[in-house]
Motif scaffolding. Structure first.
Motif, PDB file in Angstrom:
ATOM      1  N   LEU A 180       0.837  -1.207   0.000  1.00  0.00           N
ATOM      2  CA  LEU A 180       0.000   0.000   0.000  1.00  0.00           C
ATOM      3  C   LEU A 180       0.869   1.252   0.000  1.00  0.00           C
ATOM      4  CD1 LEU A 180      -3.029   0.713   0.115  1.00  0.00           C
ATOM      5  CD2 LEU A 180      -2.802   0.895   2.595  1.00  0.00           C
ATOM      6  N   ALA A 184       1.025   4.090  -2.997  1.00  0.00           N
ATOM      7  CA  ALA A 184       0.783   5.514  -2.732  1.00  0.00           C
ATOM      8  C   ALA A 184       1.967   6.360  -3.188  1.00  0.00           C
ATOM      9  CB  ALA A 184       0.515   5.727  -1.243  1.00  0.00           C
ATOM     10  N   THR A 225      -4.246   8.493   0.155  1.00  0.00           N
ATOM     11  CA  THR A 225      -3.991   7.112   0.575  1.00  0.00           C
ATOM     12  C   THR A 225      -2.980   7.068   1.717  1.00  0.00           C
ATOM     13  OG1 THR A 225      -4.459   6.277  -1.644  1.00  0.00           O
ATOM     14  CG2 THR A 225      -3.163   4.851  -0.202  1.00  0.00           C
ATOM     15  N   ASN A 229      -4.569   5.798   5.471  1.00  0.00           N
ATOM     16  CA  ASN A 229      -4.082   4.534   6.030  1.00  0.00           C
ATOM     17  C   ASN A 229      -2.980   4.735   7.071  1.00  0.00           C
ATOM     18  OD1 ASN A 229      -5.402   2.257   4.237  1.00  0.00           O
ATOM     19  ND2 ASN A 229      -4.815   3.901   2.842  1.00  0.00           N
ATOM     20  N   SER A 373      -8.696   2.060   3.214  1.00  0.00           N
ATOM     21  CA  SER A 373      -9.305   2.044   1.893  1.00  0.00           C
ATOM     22  C   SER A 373      -8.392   1.387   0.858  1.00  0.00           C
ATOM     23  CB  SER A 373      -9.609   3.478   1.452  1.00  0.00           C
ATOM     24  OG  SER A 373     -10.064   3.495   0.127  1.00  0.00           O
ATOM     25  N   SER A 374      -9.010   0.691  -0.087  1.00  0.00           N
ATOM     26  CA  SER A 374      -8.273   0.079  -1.203  1.00  0.00           C
ATOM     27  C   SER A 374      -8.497   0.858  -2.495  1.00  0.00           C
ATOM     28  CB  SER A 374      -8.729  -1.374  -1.382  1.00  0.00           C
ATOM     29  OG  SER A 374     -10.128  -1.430  -1.617  1.00  0.00           O
ATOM     30  N   CYS A 376      -6.854   3.235  -3.681  1.00  0.00           N
ATOM     31  CA  CYS A 376      -5.624   3.546  -4.410  1.00  0.00           C
ATOM     32  C   CYS A 376      -5.330   2.495  -5.473  1.00  0.00           C
ATOM     33  CB  CYS A 376      -4.445   3.684  -3.459  1.00  0.00           C
ATOM     34  SG  CYS A 376      -3.959   2.156  -2.660  1.00  0.00           S
TER      35      CYS A 376
END
Length: 571
Positions: A180, A184, A225, A229, A373-374, A376
Protein backbone atom coordinates in the motif's frame (compact mmCIF):
# COMPACT_ATOMS: atom_id res chain seq x y z
CA UNK A 1 -0.11 24.75 -33.22
CA UNK A 2 3.33 23.18 -32.92
CA UNK A 3 3.80 19.73 -34.34
CA UNK A 4 4.84 17.00 -31.95
CA UNK A 5 5.55 13.30 -32.17
CA UNK A 6 3.30 10.71 -30.58
CA UNK A 7 6.39 8.59 -30.03
CA UNK A 8 8.21 11.42 -28.26
CA UNK A 9 5.26 11.92 -25.91
CA UNK A 10 4.53 8.32 -25.00
CA UNK A 11 8.05 6.93 -24.60
CA UNK A 12 9.04 9.26 -21.70
CA UNK A 13 5.67 8.75 -20.00
CA UNK A 14 5.82 4.99 -20.09
CA UNK A 15 9.54 5.06 -19.19
CA UNK A 16 8.57 6.93 -16.02
CA UNK A 17 5.80 4.42 -15.36
CA UNK A 18 8.21 1.53 -15.82
CA UNK A 19 10.85 3.11 -13.58
CA UNK A 20 8.40 3.94 -10.81
CA UNK A 21 6.73 0.54 -11.09
CA UNK A 22 10.01 -0.93 -9.84
CA UNK A 23 9.32 0.75 -6.51
CA UNK A 24 6.29 -1.46 -5.86
CA UNK A 25 8.01 -4.88 -5.94
CA UNK A 26 11.00 -3.37 -4.10
CA UNK A 27 8.82 -2.35 -1.18
CA UNK A 28 6.81 -5.52 -1.39
CA UNK A 29 9.71 -7.94 -1.24
CA UNK A 30 11.97 -5.84 1.00
CA UNK A 31 9.67 -6.59 3.92
CA UNK A 32 8.72 -10.12 2.91
CA UNK A 33 11.82 -11.71 4.38
CA UNK A 34 11.47 -9.80 7.65
CA UNK A 35 9.42 -11.79 10.14
CA UNK A 36 8.20 -10.78 13.55
CA UNK A 37 7.19 -13.04 16.38
CA UNK A 38 3.76 -12.83 17.87
CA UNK A 39 5.37 -11.57 21.11
CA UNK A 40 6.93 -8.52 19.45
CA UNK A 41 3.97 -6.47 20.72
CA UNK A 42 1.13 -6.99 23.17
CA UNK A 43 -2.45 -5.98 22.38
CA UNK A 44 -4.09 -4.34 25.39
CA UNK A 45 -7.63 -5.46 24.61
CA UNK A 46 -9.09 -6.74 27.92
CA UNK A 47 -9.77 -5.56 31.47
CA UNK A 48 -10.48 -1.93 30.71
CA UNK A 49 -12.70 0.32 32.78
CA UNK A 50 -14.40 2.87 30.54
CA UNK A 51 -16.24 6.04 31.52
CA UNK A 52 -18.17 7.88 28.81
CA UNK A 53 -19.37 11.15 30.33
CA UNK A 54 -21.43 9.88 33.31
CA UNK A 55 -21.75 6.25 32.19
CA UNK A 56 -19.36 3.63 33.61
CA UNK A 57 -18.42 0.27 32.01
CA UNK A 58 -16.32 -2.33 33.83
CA UNK A 59 -14.02 -5.07 32.55
CA UNK A 60 -14.44 -4.05 28.92
CA UNK A 61 -12.93 -5.82 25.91
CA UNK A 62 -12.29 -2.94 23.52
CA UNK A 63 -12.49 -4.98 20.30
CA UNK A 64 -16.11 -5.90 21.20
CA UNK A 65 -17.08 -2.60 22.76
CA UNK A 66 -19.36 -0.14 20.96
CA UNK A 67 -21.26 2.91 22.11
CA UNK A 68 -23.33 5.75 20.61
CA UNK A 69 -21.47 8.00 18.18
CA UNK A 70 -19.39 10.52 20.13
CA UNK A 71 -20.10 14.23 19.85
CA UNK A 72 -17.99 17.30 20.42
CA UNK A 73 -17.42 17.86 24.16
CA UNK A 74 -17.74 14.20 25.21
CA UNK A 75 -15.13 12.91 27.67
CA UNK A 76 -14.00 9.27 27.58
CA UNK A 77 -11.75 7.81 30.27
CA UNK A 78 -10.04 4.41 29.82
CA UNK A 79 -8.12 2.87 32.71
CA UNK A 80 -6.50 -0.48 33.57
CA UNK A 81 -3.39 -1.93 35.19
CA UNK A 82 -0.47 -2.72 32.91
CA UNK A 83 0.14 -6.26 34.12
CA UNK A 84 1.65 -7.42 30.84
CA UNK A 85 5.40 -7.99 31.02
CA UNK A 86 7.21 -6.63 28.00
CA UNK A 87 10.75 -7.94 27.57
CA UNK A 88 12.01 -5.29 25.14
CA UNK A 89 13.60 -1.93 25.81
CA UNK A 90 11.93 1.50 25.54
CA UNK A 91 8.29 0.40 26.07
CA UNK A 92 5.76 2.37 24.06
CA UNK A 93 1.98 2.26 23.80
CA UNK A 94 0.71 2.69 20.27
CA UNK A 95 -2.74 4.27 20.25
CA UNK A 96 -4.96 5.47 17.41
CA UNK A 97 -6.96 8.58 18.20
CA UNK A 98 -9.74 10.25 16.24
CA UNK A 99 -10.32 14.00 16.73
CA UNK A 100 -9.59 13.93 20.42
CA UNK A 101 -7.33 15.68 22.90
CA UNK A 102 -5.29 12.94 24.58
CA UNK A 103 -3.91 12.89 28.14
CA UNK A 104 -2.11 9.78 29.43
CA UNK A 105 -1.28 9.03 33.07
CA UNK A 106 0.79 6.26 34.67
CA UNK A 107 0.30 5.72 38.40
CA UNK A 108 -1.41 9.11 38.55
CA UNK A 109 1.46 11.00 36.89
CA UNK A 110 1.14 12.53 33.42
CA UNK A 111 3.32 10.80 30.82
CA UNK A 112 1.86 12.15 27.57
CA UNK A 113 -0.43 14.88 26.26
CA UNK A 114 -1.54 15.86 22.77
CA UNK A 115 -3.80 18.54 21.31
CA UNK A 116 -4.19 20.70 24.40
CA UNK A 117 -3.48 24.02 22.68
CA UNK A 118 -5.70 23.21 19.66
CA UNK A 119 -8.49 22.01 21.99
CA UNK A 120 -8.32 25.21 24.02
CA UNK A 121 -8.51 27.44 20.90
CA UNK A 122 -11.16 25.32 19.16
CA UNK A 123 -8.88 24.32 16.28
CA UNK A 124 -8.69 21.09 14.29
CA UNK A 125 -6.83 18.50 16.39
CA UNK A 126 -6.42 15.81 13.74
CA UNK A 127 -6.29 12.07 14.08
CA UNK A 128 -3.91 9.17 13.63
CA UNK A 129 -1.35 7.02 15.41
CA UNK A 130 0.17 8.28 18.67
CA UNK A 131 3.15 6.76 20.48
CA UNK A 132 3.13 7.10 24.28
CA UNK A 133 6.51 6.44 25.91
CA UNK A 134 6.52 4.61 29.24
CA UNK A 135 9.24 4.21 31.88
CA UNK A 136 10.78 0.74 32.18
CA UNK A 137 9.14 0.40 35.62
CA UNK A 138 5.60 0.60 34.17
CA UNK A 139 4.65 -2.99 35.10
CA UNK A 140 1.69 -3.46 37.50
CA UNK A 141 0.97 0.26 37.60
CA UNK A 142 -2.42 1.81 36.72
CA UNK A 143 -2.63 3.45 33.30
CA UNK A 144 -5.26 5.99 32.31
CA UNK A 145 -6.22 7.63 29.01
CA UNK A 146 -8.49 10.70 28.97
CA UNK A 147 -9.96 11.50 25.56
CA UNK A 148 -11.68 14.85 25.03
CA UNK A 149 -13.72 14.72 21.78
CA UNK A 150 -13.30 17.77 19.51
CA UNK A 151 -15.62 16.95 16.56
CA UNK A 152 -19.16 15.62 16.11
CA UNK A 153 -19.71 12.05 14.88
CA UNK A 154 -16.07 11.20 15.59
CA UNK A 155 -16.22 7.46 16.47
CA UNK A 156 -18.30 4.75 18.18
CA UNK A 157 -15.55 2.34 19.13
CA UNK A 158 -11.97 2.33 20.34
CA UNK A 159 -9.13 0.39 18.78
CA UNK A 160 -7.17 -1.61 21.39
CA UNK A 161 -3.78 -0.01 22.14
CA UNK A 162 -0.60 -2.01 21.59
CA UNK A 163 2.37 -2.28 23.92
CA UNK A 164 5.79 -2.80 22.40
CA UNK A 165 9.07 -1.31 21.30
CA UNK A 166 8.79 1.86 19.19
CA UNK A 167 11.19 0.72 16.48
CA UNK A 168 9.60 -2.72 16.24
CA UNK A 169 6.08 -1.28 16.03
CA UNK A 170 7.14 1.02 13.19
CA UNK A 171 8.91 -1.80 11.31
CA UNK A 172 5.86 -4.03 11.66
CA UNK A 173 3.65 -1.26 10.33
CA UNK A 174 5.90 -0.81 7.29
CA UNK A 175 6.02 -4.57 6.66
CA UNK A 176 2.25 -4.97 6.93
CA UNK A 177 1.56 -2.01 4.61
CA UNK A 178 4.55 -2.16 2.24
CA UNK A 179 2.49 -2.74 -0.90
CA UNK A 180 0.00 0.00 0.00
CA UNK A 181 2.88 2.35 0.83
CA UNK A 182 4.63 1.60 -2.45
CA UNK A 183 1.42 2.17 -4.42
CA UNK A 184 0.78 5.51 -2.73
CA UNK A 185 4.37 6.65 -3.33
CA UNK A 186 4.13 5.57 -6.96
CA UNK A 187 0.98 7.66 -7.43
CA UNK A 188 2.57 10.70 -5.76
CA UNK A 189 5.93 10.59 -7.56
CA UNK A 190 4.31 9.83 -10.91
CA UNK A 191 1.86 12.70 -10.38
CA UNK A 192 4.58 15.17 -9.39
CA UNK A 193 6.92 14.36 -12.30
CA UNK A 194 4.26 14.34 -15.01
CA UNK A 195 2.49 17.42 -13.56
CA UNK A 196 5.75 19.38 -13.56
CA UNK A 197 6.42 18.50 -17.20
CA UNK A 198 2.89 18.94 -18.55
CA UNK A 199 2.27 22.19 -16.63
CA UNK A 200 4.94 23.82 -18.79
CA UNK A 201 3.95 22.05 -22.01
CA UNK A 202 0.28 22.99 -21.56
CA UNK A 203 1.16 26.65 -22.21
CA UNK A 204 2.49 25.64 -25.64
CA UNK A 205 -0.16 23.11 -26.54
CA UNK A 206 -3.46 22.57 -24.71
CA UNK A 207 -3.44 18.88 -25.61
CA UNK A 208 -1.12 18.38 -22.62
CA UNK A 209 -3.68 19.81 -20.20
CA UNK A 210 -5.51 16.47 -20.08
CA UNK A 211 -2.31 14.69 -19.11
CA UNK A 212 -1.84 17.34 -16.41
CA UNK A 213 -5.31 16.45 -15.06
CA UNK A 214 -4.31 12.77 -14.87
CA UNK A 215 -1.10 13.56 -13.01
CA UNK A 216 -2.86 15.89 -10.56
CA UNK A 217 -5.51 13.24 -9.85
CA UNK A 218 -2.73 10.68 -9.28
CA UNK A 219 -0.91 12.98 -6.85
CA UNK A 220 -4.05 13.78 -4.84
CA UNK A 221 -5.21 10.18 -4.49
CA UNK A 222 -1.67 9.15 -3.51
CA UNK A 223 -1.60 11.81 -0.75
CA UNK A 224 -5.04 10.78 0.45
CA UNK A 225 -3.99 7.11 0.58
CA UNK A 226 -0.93 7.92 2.69
CA UNK A 227 -3.07 9.85 5.18
CA UNK A 228 -6.14 7.63 5.24
CA UNK A 229 -4.08 4.53 6.03
CA UNK A 230 -1.89 6.29 8.63
CA UNK A 231 1.18 5.84 6.41
CA UNK A 232 2.00 9.55 6.53
CA UNK A 233 3.47 8.89 10.00
CA UNK A 234 6.61 7.62 8.24
CA UNK A 235 7.17 11.12 6.82
CA UNK A 236 5.41 13.55 9.18
CA UNK A 237 4.49 12.95 12.81
CA UNK A 238 2.17 15.96 13.21
CA UNK A 239 -1.40 14.65 13.11
CA UNK A 240 -2.72 18.05 12.08
CA UNK A 241 -0.65 17.86 8.89
CA UNK A 242 -2.18 14.44 8.26
CA UNK A 243 -5.72 15.75 8.77
CA UNK A 244 -5.25 18.83 6.58
CA UNK A 245 -3.60 16.85 3.78
CA UNK A 246 -6.16 14.06 3.86
CA UNK A 247 -9.26 16.23 3.74
CA UNK A 248 -7.87 18.75 1.24
CA UNK A 249 -6.76 15.91 -1.06
CA UNK A 250 -10.15 14.23 -0.76
CA UNK A 251 -12.14 17.41 -1.41
CA UNK A 252 -9.93 18.48 -4.36
CA UNK A 253 -9.68 15.02 -5.94
CA UNK A 254 -12.86 15.18 -8.11
CA UNK A 255 -11.81 18.46 -9.80
CA UNK A 256 -9.00 17.15 -12.08
CA UNK A 257 -11.10 14.08 -12.89
CA UNK A 258 -14.04 16.27 -13.95
CA UNK A 259 -11.73 18.55 -15.94
CA UNK A 260 -10.38 15.55 -17.83
CA UNK A 261 -13.89 14.78 -19.09
CA UNK A 262 -14.51 18.34 -20.32
CA UNK A 263 -14.28 17.42 -24.05
CA UNK A 264 -16.58 14.42 -23.58
CA UNK A 265 -19.18 16.48 -21.71
CA UNK A 266 -19.12 19.19 -24.39
CA UNK A 267 -19.09 16.86 -27.39
CA UNK A 268 -21.48 18.02 -30.09
CA UNK A 269 -23.33 14.67 -30.07
CA UNK A 270 -24.22 14.99 -26.37
CA UNK A 271 -27.64 16.28 -25.32
CA UNK A 272 -27.61 19.85 -24.07
CA UNK A 273 -28.59 18.84 -20.53
CA UNK A 274 -25.36 16.80 -20.20
CA UNK A 275 -23.29 19.95 -20.67
CA UNK A 276 -25.47 21.86 -18.21
CA UNK A 277 -25.15 19.13 -15.55
CA UNK A 278 -21.39 19.01 -16.09
CA UNK A 279 -21.06 22.77 -15.62
CA UNK A 280 -23.19 22.61 -12.46
CA UNK A 281 -21.00 19.84 -11.02
CA UNK A 282 -17.80 21.76 -11.78
CA UNK A 283 -19.16 24.93 -10.16
CA UNK A 284 -20.53 23.02 -7.15
CA UNK A 285 -17.30 21.09 -6.56
CA UNK A 286 -15.13 24.20 -6.91
CA UNK A 287 -17.39 26.25 -4.63
CA UNK A 288 -17.52 23.44 -2.07
CA UNK A 289 -13.71 23.06 -2.03
CA UNK A 290 -13.12 26.79 -1.62
CA UNK A 291 -15.81 27.06 1.07
CA UNK A 292 -14.37 24.12 3.04
CA UNK A 293 -10.84 25.51 2.77
CA UNK A 294 -11.77 29.07 3.74
CA UNK A 295 -13.96 28.05 6.69
CA UNK A 296 -11.13 25.83 7.98
CA UNK A 297 -8.48 28.55 7.60
CA UNK A 298 -10.72 31.01 9.44
CA UNK A 299 -11.49 28.31 12.04
CA UNK A 300 -15.25 28.74 11.52
CA UNK A 301 -16.05 25.18 10.39
CA UNK A 302 -13.54 22.33 10.52
CA UNK A 303 -12.82 20.17 7.49
CA UNK A 304 -14.33 16.91 8.89
CA UNK A 305 -17.76 18.60 9.16
CA UNK A 306 -18.00 18.77 5.35
CA UNK A 307 -17.35 15.05 4.81
CA UNK A 308 -20.98 14.06 4.16
CA UNK A 309 -21.39 16.81 1.56
CA UNK A 310 -18.12 15.75 -0.08
CA UNK A 311 -19.32 12.15 -0.28
CA UNK A 312 -22.65 13.20 -1.79
CA UNK A 313 -20.95 15.35 -4.45
CA UNK A 314 -18.48 12.58 -5.22
CA UNK A 315 -21.32 10.08 -5.62
CA UNK A 316 -23.17 12.40 -8.04
CA UNK A 317 -20.00 13.02 -10.05
CA UNK A 318 -19.28 9.31 -10.35
CA UNK A 319 -22.83 8.71 -11.55
CA UNK A 320 -22.37 11.46 -14.13
CA UNK A 321 -19.09 9.98 -15.41
CA UNK A 322 -20.77 6.57 -15.54
CA UNK A 323 -23.56 8.11 -17.64
CA UNK A 324 -20.98 9.46 -20.10
CA UNK A 325 -19.34 6.05 -20.25
CA UNK A 326 -22.62 4.23 -20.86
CA UNK A 327 -23.43 6.73 -23.61
CA UNK A 328 -20.06 6.00 -25.25
CA UNK A 329 -20.71 2.25 -25.07
CA UNK A 330 -24.19 2.66 -26.49
CA UNK A 331 -22.83 4.69 -29.40
CA UNK A 332 -20.00 2.21 -30.03
CA UNK A 333 -17.14 4.65 -29.55
CA UNK A 334 -14.48 1.99 -29.62
CA UNK A 335 -11.52 4.31 -29.14
CA UNK A 336 -12.79 4.96 -25.60
CA UNK A 337 -12.88 1.26 -24.65
CA UNK A 338 -9.90 1.36 -22.26
CA UNK A 339 -11.36 4.35 -20.47
CA UNK A 340 -14.78 2.71 -20.28
CA UNK A 341 -13.36 -0.38 -18.58
CA UNK A 342 -11.24 1.73 -16.20
CA UNK A 343 -14.11 4.04 -15.25
CA UNK A 344 -16.56 1.20 -14.61
CA UNK A 345 -14.03 -0.76 -12.52
CA UNK A 346 -13.04 2.27 -10.46
CA UNK A 347 -16.62 3.42 -10.09
CA UNK A 348 -17.65 0.09 -8.61
CA UNK A 349 -14.73 0.07 -6.18
CA UNK A 350 -15.34 3.66 -5.03
CA UNK A 351 -19.07 3.07 -4.59
CA UNK A 352 -18.39 -0.05 -2.55
CA UNK A 353 -15.91 1.92 -0.43
CA UNK A 354 -18.41 4.74 0.15
CA UNK A 355 -21.09 2.27 1.20
CA UNK A 356 -18.67 0.30 3.40
CA UNK A 357 -17.44 3.43 5.13
CA UNK A 358 -20.92 4.63 6.05
CA UNK A 359 -22.20 1.17 7.02
CA UNK A 360 -19.22 0.53 9.30
CA UNK A 361 -19.37 3.98 10.84
CA UNK A 362 -23.10 4.35 11.45
CA UNK A 363 -24.46 0.79 11.60
CA UNK A 364 -21.80 -1.62 12.86
CA UNK A 365 -18.68 -1.34 15.04
CA UNK A 366 -16.45 1.19 13.42
CA UNK A 367 -13.46 3.27 14.33
CA UNK A 368 -11.95 5.64 11.78
CA UNK A 369 -8.44 4.30 12.33
CA UNK A 370 -9.71 0.84 11.42
CA UNK A 371 -10.89 2.04 8.03
CA UNK A 372 -8.29 1.19 5.42
CA UNK A 373 -9.30 2.04 1.89
CA UNK A 374 -8.27 0.08 -1.20
CA UNK A 375 -9.28 2.92 -3.54
CA UNK A 376 -5.62 3.55 -4.41
CA UNK A 377 -5.51 0.19 -6.23
CA UNK A 378 -8.49 1.14 -8.35
CA UNK A 379 -6.79 4.52 -8.89
CA UNK A 380 -3.99 2.65 -10.62
CA UNK A 381 -6.59 1.11 -12.93
CA UNK A 382 -8.21 4.41 -13.87
CA UNK A 383 -4.85 6.21 -14.25
CA UNK A 384 -3.63 3.52 -16.65
CA UNK A 385 -7.02 3.70 -18.41
CA UNK A 386 -6.83 7.50 -18.63
CA UNK A 387 -3.29 7.28 -20.03
CA UNK A 388 -4.40 4.73 -22.63
CA UNK A 389 -7.39 6.90 -23.49
CA UNK A 390 -5.16 9.98 -23.71
CA UNK A 391 -2.70 8.09 -25.94
CA UNK A 392 -5.57 6.92 -28.10
CA UNK A 393 -6.87 10.46 -28.52
CA UNK A 394 -3.39 11.78 -29.29
CA UNK A 395 -2.85 8.99 -31.82
CA UNK A 396 -6.24 9.68 -33.37
CA UNK A 397 -5.52 13.41 -33.45
CA UNK A 398 -2.12 12.92 -35.03
CA UNK A 399 -3.64 10.58 -37.60
CA UNK A 400 -6.23 13.21 -38.52
CA UNK A 401 -3.51 15.87 -38.58
CA UNK A 402 -1.42 13.69 -40.90
CA UNK A 403 -4.45 13.13 -43.13
CA UNK A 404 -5.13 16.86 -43.21
CA UNK A 405 -1.49 17.56 -44.01
CA UNK A 406 -1.54 14.96 -46.79
CA UNK A 407 -4.68 16.49 -48.29
CA UNK A 408 -3.15 19.95 -48.08
CA UNK A 409 0.01 18.70 -49.77
CA UNK A 410 -2.04 17.11 -52.50
CA UNK A 411 -4.11 20.26 -52.94
CA UNK A 412 -1.33 22.84 -52.67
CA UNK A 413 1.89 21.06 -53.74
CA UNK A 414 3.36 20.12 -57.07
CA UNK A 415 3.79 16.36 -56.99
CA UNK A 416 6.91 16.26 -59.17
CA UNK A 417 9.02 19.00 -57.54
CA UNK A 418 7.51 19.33 -54.06
CA UNK A 419 7.11 23.08 -54.59
CA UNK A 420 3.83 24.95 -54.13
CA UNK A 421 1.39 24.81 -57.01
CA UNK A 422 -0.58 27.62 -58.67
CA UNK A 423 -3.48 27.29 -56.21
CA UNK A 424 -1.22 27.82 -53.18
CA UNK A 425 0.65 30.65 -54.89
CA UNK A 426 -2.65 32.42 -55.66
CA UNK A 427 -3.78 31.97 -52.07
CA UNK A 428 -0.59 33.55 -50.68
CA UNK A 429 -0.75 36.51 -53.10
CA UNK A 430 -4.43 37.14 -52.28
CA UNK A 431 -3.66 37.12 -48.57
CA UNK A 432 -0.71 39.52 -48.95
CA UNK A 433 -2.74 41.79 -51.21
CA UNK A 434 -5.68 41.86 -48.81
CA UNK A 435 -3.32 42.86 -45.99
CA UNK A 436 -1.72 45.54 -48.22
CA UNK A 437 1.70 43.95 -47.60
CA UNK A 438 4.45 44.74 -50.06
CA UNK A 439 6.21 41.83 -51.77
CA UNK A 440 8.14 40.84 -54.91
CA UNK A 441 6.67 38.47 -57.50
CA UNK A 442 9.29 36.75 -59.67
CA UNK A 443 8.09 34.96 -62.80
CA UNK A 444 10.48 32.39 -64.36
CA UNK A 445 10.50 30.23 -67.47
CA UNK A 446 12.86 27.24 -67.46
CA UNK A 447 14.72 27.01 -70.77
CA UNK A 448 15.39 23.77 -72.69
CA UNK A 449 12.64 21.66 -71.08
CA UNK A 450 11.09 20.83 -74.48
CA UNK A 451 14.55 19.96 -75.82
CA UNK A 452 15.21 17.45 -73.02
CA UNK A 453 11.73 15.92 -73.29
CA UNK A 454 12.02 15.47 -77.08
CA UNK A 455 15.66 14.35 -77.12
CA UNK A 456 16.09 12.28 -73.96
CA UNK A 457 12.55 11.55 -72.93
CA UNK A 458 10.28 12.89 -70.22
CA UNK A 459 12.30 11.20 -67.46
CA UNK A 460 15.22 13.48 -68.22
CA UNK A 461 12.87 16.43 -68.48
CA UNK A 462 11.45 15.59 -65.05
CA UNK A 463 15.00 15.39 -63.68
CA UNK A 464 15.66 18.87 -65.05
CA UNK A 465 12.54 20.21 -63.34
CA UNK A 466 13.46 18.62 -60.00
CA UNK A 467 17.02 19.92 -60.23
CA UNK A 468 15.81 23.46 -60.91
CA UNK A 469 13.31 23.24 -58.04
CA UNK A 470 16.13 22.30 -55.66
CA UNK A 471 18.21 25.25 -56.81
CA UNK A 472 15.25 27.59 -56.30
CA UNK A 473 14.73 26.46 -52.70
CA UNK A 474 18.44 26.86 -51.98
CA UNK A 475 18.64 30.27 -53.63
CA UNK A 476 15.60 31.72 -51.82
CA UNK A 477 15.49 30.18 -48.30
CA UNK A 478 13.38 33.08 -46.98
CA UNK A 479 10.89 33.08 -49.85
CA UNK A 480 7.21 33.29 -48.96
CA UNK A 481 6.60 30.75 -51.72
CA UNK A 482 8.47 28.84 -54.43
CA UNK A 483 5.92 27.44 -56.88
CA UNK A 484 5.72 25.53 -60.11
CA UNK A 485 2.85 27.01 -62.05
CA UNK A 486 2.79 24.27 -64.65
CA UNK A 487 5.05 22.99 -67.44
CA UNK A 488 8.28 25.03 -67.41
CA UNK A 489 6.80 28.03 -65.56
CA UNK A 490 7.88 28.87 -62.00
CA UNK A 491 7.07 31.68 -59.58
CA UNK A 492 8.85 32.90 -56.45
CA UNK A 493 7.26 35.30 -53.93
CA UNK A 494 9.82 37.25 -51.91
CA UNK A 495 9.26 39.61 -48.99
CA UNK A 496 9.79 43.29 -49.78
CA UNK A 497 13.48 44.23 -49.69
CA UNK A 498 15.88 46.91 -50.87
CA UNK A 499 16.89 46.89 -54.54
CA UNK A 500 20.49 45.98 -53.70
CA UNK A 501 19.47 42.98 -51.63
CA UNK A 502 16.97 41.86 -54.28
CA UNK A 503 19.60 41.99 -57.05
CA UNK A 504 22.01 40.05 -54.83
CA UNK A 505 19.41 37.35 -54.33
CA UNK A 506 18.81 37.00 -58.08
CA UNK A 507 22.58 36.91 -58.79
CA UNK A 508 22.85 34.17 -56.17
CA UNK A 509 20.31 32.13 -58.17
CA UNK A 510 22.42 32.45 -61.34
CA UNK A 511 25.55 31.50 -59.41
CA UNK A 512 23.92 28.35 -58.04
CA UNK A 513 22.73 27.38 -61.52
CA UNK A 514 26.28 27.76 -62.88
CA UNK A 515 27.65 25.60 -60.04
CA UNK A 516 25.03 22.94 -60.71
CA UNK A 517 25.79 22.96 -64.45
CA UNK A 518 29.50 22.37 -63.74
CA UNK A 519 28.62 19.64 -61.25
CA UNK A 520 26.31 17.82 -63.71
CA UNK A 521 26.99 18.78 -67.35
CA UNK A 522 24.22 16.45 -68.54
CA UNK A 523 21.67 18.99 -67.27
CA UNK A 524 21.81 22.58 -68.48
CA UNK A 525 19.95 24.92 -66.12
CA UNK A 526 18.91 28.21 -67.65
CA UNK A 527 15.99 30.50 -66.96
CA UNK A 528 14.48 33.76 -68.05
CA UNK A 529 12.88 35.84 -65.31
CA UNK A 530 10.95 39.00 -64.69
CA UNK A 531 9.84 40.53 -61.42
CA UNK A 532 7.37 43.07 -60.16
CA UNK A 533 6.78 44.62 -56.74
CA UNK A 534 3.35 45.11 -55.20
CA UNK A 535 4.17 48.75 -54.39
CA UNK A 536 4.48 49.59 -58.11
CA UNK A 537 0.68 49.49 -58.28
CA UNK A 538 -1.82 51.60 -56.44
CA UNK A 539 -4.30 50.29 -53.93
CA UNK A 540 -6.40 48.76 -56.70
CA UNK A 541 -4.48 45.65 -57.77
CA UNK A 542 -5.39 42.07 -58.44
CA UNK A 543 -3.52 38.84 -59.11
CA UNK A 544 -3.98 39.03 -62.90
CA UNK A 545 -2.31 42.44 -63.07
CA UNK A 546 0.70 41.20 -61.08
CA UNK A 547 1.11 38.00 -63.10
CA UNK A 548 0.69 39.83 -66.39
CA UNK A 549 3.31 42.46 -65.60
CA UNK A 550 5.82 39.90 -64.27
CA UNK A 551 5.28 37.66 -67.30
CA UNK A 552 5.79 40.56 -69.75
CA UNK A 553 9.11 41.40 -68.09
CA UNK A 554 10.08 37.74 -68.11
CA UNK A 555 9.37 37.43 -71.85
CA UNK A 556 11.37 40.58 -72.44
CA UNK A 557 14.28 38.97 -70.60
CA UNK A 558 13.85 35.80 -72.66
CA UNK A 559 13.98 37.83 -75.86
CA UNK A 560 17.23 39.44 -74.72
CA UNK A 561 18.68 36.03 -73.89
CA UNK A 562 17.86 34.73 -77.39
CA UNK A 563 19.71 37.65 -78.91
CA UNK A 564 22.79 37.14 -76.70
CA UNK A 565 22.81 33.31 -76.70
CA UNK A 566 21.18 32.18 -79.96
CA UNK A 567 22.99 28.80 -79.84
CA UNK A 568 21.18 27.96 -76.58
CA UNK A 569 17.77 28.17 -78.22
CA UNK A 570 18.71 26.29 -81.40
CA UNK A 571 18.76 22.98 -79.56
Amino acid sequence: MRKFSFKNICIPIFAILLLLAMVIPFFYFSGASKSYTTNSCITLDDHWDVDINDTHYSNVTLSDFTFPMTQKGDIIVLSRKLNEAFSGRNPIIKFNSVHVKVDAYLNGHPVYTYGGNEFFHGKLVGYGTQYISLPSSYNSKPFKLILSVTEDDAFNGIEPPELGNGETLLQESISDNRFLLATALFLIVFGLIVAAVTAVLSFRNLVFSRLFCISLFSFLIGCWTLCNNNLIIFFASDLRVKAYLEYISLYAMPLPLLCYFYPEAHHKVRPKYITVIYQCLIVAQTAFFLFALITQLTNVIHLPVHLKVAQLLMFLELIFILALTIDDIRNHRKYDRALQVGVIATLLVVMVELIRYNVEKYIIHFHDSHYSSSVCYSALIIIVALLLDYSSKISHGLYKQAQQQLLENMAFSDELTGLHNRRKCDEIIEKLTAQCDDFILVSMDLNLLKYYNDTYGHEKGDELLRCFAGVLKEAFPNALSCARMGGDEFTVILPAMHETKRNAALLHLYKLMDEQNKKDPSLKLSTALGYVTRSEFGREVDIRMLYQEADERMYQNKKEMKEKQPELFRR
